[in-house]
Structure formats: structure tokens, C-alpha cells
Design an enzyme around this catalytic site. Sequence first.
Site, PDB file in Angstrom:
ATOM      1  N   GLU A  79      -8.024   8.898   2.599  1.00  0.00           N
ATOM      2  CA  GLU A  79      -7.554   8.429   1.301  1.00  0.00           C
ATOM      3  C   GLU A  79      -8.675   7.973   0.392  1.00  0.00           C
ATOM      4  O   GLU A  79      -9.663   7.412   0.842  1.00  0.00           O
ATOM      5  CB  GLU A  79      -6.577   7.264   1.489  1.00  0.00           C
ATOM      6  CG  GLU A  79      -5.289   7.667   2.149  1.00  0.00           C
ATOM      7  CD  GLU A  79      -4.262   6.561   2.189  1.00  0.00           C
ATOM      8  OE1 GLU A  79      -3.074   6.898   2.291  1.00  0.00           O
ATOM      9  OE2 GLU A  79      -4.624   5.370   2.127  1.00  0.00           O
ATOM     10  N   CYS A 124       0.853  -1.181   0.000  1.00  0.00           N
ATOM     11  CA  CYS A 124       0.000   0.000   0.000  1.00  0.00           C
ATOM     12  C   CYS A 124       0.894   1.239   0.000  1.00  0.00           C
ATOM     13  O   CYS A 124       1.924   1.252   0.671  1.00  0.00           O
ATOM     14  CB  CYS A 124      -0.957   0.011   1.177  1.00  0.00           C
ATOM     15  SG  CYS A 124      -0.282  -0.615   2.728  1.00  0.00           S
TER      16      CYS A 124
END
Length: 174
Positions: A116, A69
Site C-alpha cells: 500500500e 484504515c
Amino acid sequence: MELTGTKNVVLVDENDHVLGTMEKLQAHQEGRLHRAFSVIIFNDNDEMLIHKRASDKYHCGGLWTNACCSHPRLNEAVKDAALRRMQEEMGFTTSIEYIGQFIYKTEFENGLIEHELDHLFMGKFNGEPKPNPEEVEDFKYIGIDELKLDIEKSPQNYTVWFKKIVADYVGWNV
């Protein structure tokens, strides 16, 4: 608190339109929505590859999460960024497919705010990762039932976004 360089993130609106860039730590201090990605990797035994983030990461250090990630660079295709970071973090590449996106926002104990728009990719890999120790403390392949039970029993051991991925996306096949 570890933070590599003065890396910028790409600020976006809820439709993923670019608004500009901001230094990564500042974006997390202000809780600004920015573009990110997460990669889920399974092996042929339907086990998921997960990794434990390096303990000195500036947020979520020492927590378990998906295979890779991170954040794409400005003008970098998100899939290209995911493939680049998978090599940099986990020491391998494999083909990946886009499976969706989601927005999440959470505040951490250290006052940072993760906000996000996370693009999600999935792929298959059967080899032995060669993780970067600056990023990854440990890794393992784990069966989905065992993973879900452990998340239920010890949710504090996993990142917020990973728990969302497991709840909303696991069970999809590449």
C-alpha cells in the site's frame, strides 16, 4: 474468510498516479500497489484511540491498529474517504489533517500480500466511539508510552502498518 462485496481498490504507482482499479482480494493476492489511508486519533489527554479489527477480517483479524484504515474509491479524495470510513467504522467524525504518506509491503501467513501507498491523517476526538461490530471487535484510548511498551513486548498483536506509524509518526501533534 470475510470480504465485503466485490470492492475495488485503486492501483497506483510509487508517485500515487492512478493505474486503474482491481478487485480488493485479487490486489492482495497479487501484491499490487494500491492507495490506502490510515487515521490516527488522539484525545485531549494525548492518548491514542486504537481498535481491534474484527476477527473474521480476511487479513489481520483480531489485531490492534489505528482508529481507522481503509481504501478510497476511484475519484474519491483520500481525505473524504478517510472521513467517510471513520464514520462507517468507528461511528464518529472529527476534523483531520494530512501528515504524510509511506509505502509498505508485507506478506501474511494466509498468502495475501499487503502493498500500500498509505496516506496518513491525524485528528482529535474526546467522545465515545460507536464502532461497527463487522469492522471493530474492541477499542480503547492508550497512552503512547504504554502503547510502545506493549508493541515491543507483543508485536504480534498489532498490524504491520500500525507498528510503522507508531515508529515513524507518533509524537506529531495536530
